[in-house]
Enzyme design. Structure first.
Site, PDB file in Angstrom:
ATOM      1  N   SER A 278       0.805  -1.219   0.000  1.00 49.10           N
ATOM      2  CA  SER A 278       0.000   0.000   0.000  1.00 49.10           C
ATOM      3  C   SER A 278       0.835   1.264   0.000  1.00 49.10           C
ATOM      4  CB  SER A 278      -0.899   0.009   1.247  1.00 49.10           C
ATOM      5  OG  SER A 278      -0.107   0.020   2.428  1.00 49.10           O
ATOM      6  N   CYS A 279       2.161   1.140   0.121  1.00 49.40           N
ATOM      7  CA  CYS A 279       2.995   2.337   0.296  1.00 49.40           C
ATOM      8  C   CYS A 279       3.876   2.661  -0.902  1.00 49.40           C
ATOM      9  CB  CYS A 279       3.857   2.188   1.548  1.00 49.40           C
ATOM     10  SG  CYS A 279       2.912   2.125   3.080  1.00 49.40           S
ATOM     11  N   LEU A 280       4.824   1.793  -1.218  1.00 49.35           N
ATOM     12  CA  LEU A 280       5.827   2.170  -2.221  1.00 49.35           C
ATOM     13  C   LEU A 280       5.225   2.532  -3.573  1.00 49.35           C
ATOM     14  CD1 LEU A 280       8.926  -0.133  -1.549  1.00 49.35           C
ATOM     15  CD2 LEU A 280       8.279   2.032  -0.502  1.00 49.35           C
ATOM     16  N   LYS A 282       2.186   3.499  -4.444  1.00 48.39           N
ATOM     17  CA  LYS A 282       1.342   4.686  -4.328  1.00 48.39           C
ATOM     18  C   LYS A 282       2.159   5.936  -4.043  1.00 48.39           C
ATOM     19  CE  LYS A 282      -0.607   5.582  -0.479  1.00 48.39           C
ATOM     20  NZ  LYS A 282      -1.169   6.366   0.595  1.00 48.39           N
ATOM     21  N   ASP A 283       3.106   5.817  -3.132  1.00 48.58           N
ATOM     22  CA  ASP A 283       3.862   7.006  -2.721  1.00 48.58           C
ATOM     23  C   ASP A 283       4.779   7.511  -3.824  1.00 48.58           C
ATOM     24  OD1 ASP A 283       2.562   6.723  -0.356  1.00 48.58           O
ATOM     25  OD2 ASP A 283       4.296   6.086   0.812  1.00 48.58           O
TER      26      ASP A 283
END
Length: 453
Positions: A278-280, A282-283
């Site tokens: 959910s992080c890399l 998207k970020d």
């Protein structure tokens, strides 16, 4: 301190139980009544190693959950905003952040005591000061600074080891609009006196989070690009190449007794099937979009995403080198979560691999120790799900390993006992290539030389 947290996802719930463990009185807020009831029973709605034990230890004591945001804010000294910020392909969606800010602002209108509002959600630089703060002022009718504090405190939790990360922080980043807010943030983390603290303004704190994740993503894509070149060369093994790179003093740490060990960052400088979660993804995409809005094209980070999105195809390509056709091929896919020790399947490389196999009319069965339930929501009945590792490896022509679950270290032994061992495509280079009779892996060629005179 009395702490309220808006959101009970990975960040909100993990932060909540850990802050309770460090001595604060914590209440988590969620609009989902069923989720609140489940948490109050001591059952986390997500899988995260160690979370259930810590929740059961603290629920009903220093930790509770509610659907009443107003009561939570009125009964606390500090509120953390830990709601989702989904990415729509162009920019992050701040609707949940705005909604939380409006709800907190309405409660602040009725509260005379000083209160601190801290954004913990991952948001692009300028969001806390330029979006959250004005909403709080408008709805509450009060002024940020004199009447209430506003801060930004990014999280650095790795799914699968989030509890350990929170309880053993390598850094604590505190962004505040004024000294009084900063003092409250320091009190929130007084349990960790030895952790390095970066005290700054909210926008810089927001940027630190994005820069940190972009660094990790870049390391992964760089390693995969090198691995793909190694495979093309034919007589070069990317694992051995990276071992040589890791041995550099840049990537080692020396203990007081003189022992050298690999720095943790080396785990990101390894060949694999790409990053997910959910992080890399998207970020990095959000940072690209944010830069482009400011007139900066961000070519490096664009390449990081391009390499990552192409990496699952390398897995299928490795399989195709060993079979004239994939039609009717019986393939076991090991690992559905994007990384081990979590049930999170968001942006998992397993899904593009599985879809490619199905497009080529292969027969797929999949196994994951904890993520099958979440995977069904994405894949439905398109694949067969095995209940055990042994079951998944029986009667197949090929095995593709896509998640570094510790359990998969037993795969070589299971395969060696089969009358006709299948081909193993190691998409994470987790296993010793010498331990498997028929082995193919990312970053590993077929022995031919790629040198030309």
């Amino acid at each position: 301190m009395r702490v309220s947290i808006v959101g009970t996802g990975y960040v909100g719930l993990v932060s909540g139980v850990c802050l309770a463990e460090t001595g604060h009185d914590v209440v988590c807020v969620d609009v989902d009544a069923a989720k609140v009831a489940q948490i109050l029973r001591g059952v986390p709605p997500i899988y995260e190693e160690g979370l259930e034990d810590l929740l059961r230890k603290n629920v009903g004591k220093r930790f509770t959950a509610t659907g009443d945001l107003r009561a939570a804010v009125l009964g606390s000294d500090l509120t953390l905003v830990a709601v989702g910020t989904p990415f729509d392909g162009r920019r992050i969606d701040l609707s949940y952040v705005r909604e939380a800010a409006r709800g907190i602002g309405a409660a602040l209108r009725q509260k005379s005591d000083y209160h601190v509002v801290v954004v913990k959600s991952t948001v692009v630089p300028g969001t806390t000061a330029g979006v959250v703060l004005p909403i709080l002022e408008e709805v509450s009718g009060r002024r940020a600074g004199p009447d209430f504090g506003v801060g930004m405190n990014p999280e650095f939790l790795t799914e699968g080891q989030a509890i350990r990360d929170f309880m053993n922080p390598d850094r604590i980043v505190l962004g505040a609009i004024d000294p009084r807010t900063m003092e409250s943030l320091d009190r929130l983390y007084e349990y960790f006196p030895d952790a390095p603290r970066i005290r700054t303004n909210p926008s810089t704190a927001e940027m630190i989070k994005y820069a940190s994740n972009a660094t990790l993503a870049t390391a992964i894509s760089f390693s995969n690009e090198i691995a793909n070149l190694c495979a093309a060369l034919g007589d070069v093994d990317a694992v051995e190449v990276m071992e040589g790179v890791h041995a550099s003093s840049y990537f080692t740490v020396t203990s007081p007794d003189g022992e050298r060990a690999m720095a943790p960052i080396t785990s990101f400088f390894q060949a694999g099937s790409g990053f997910g979660g959910s992080c890399l993804p998207k970020d990095v995409k959000a940072l690209i979009a944010h830069g482009e809005d400011l007139g900066l094209p961000m070519p490096l980070l664009r390449s990081v995403i391009a390499v990552n999105e192409a990496q699952p195809a390398q897995i299928v390509r490795a399989l195709e080198k060993h079979f004239p056709s994939l039609e009717g091929l019986r393939v076991a896919v090991l690992g559905l979560a994007f990384k081990p020790d979590t049930s999170d399947v968001r942006e998992s490389p397993a899904f593009p691999v599985i879809r490619s196999l199905l497009e080529r009319k292969a027969s797929v069965n999949a196994y994951d120790p904890v993520a099958v339930h979440e995977a069904r929501k994405v894949l439905g009945g398109a694949v067969v799900y095995s209940s055990t590792l042994e079951e998944s490896l029986a009667d197949v022509d090929a095995v593709i390993l896509l998640t570094r679950w510790r359990q998969f270290e037993s795969v070589p032994g299971i395969l060696s006992a089969l009358p006709s061992p299948p081909l193993l495509v190691d998409g994470r280079r987790q296993l010793d290539k010498r331990a498997v009779a028929r082995y193919a892996g990312i970053g590993l060629g077929d022995g031919r030389t790629g040198a030309k005179n």
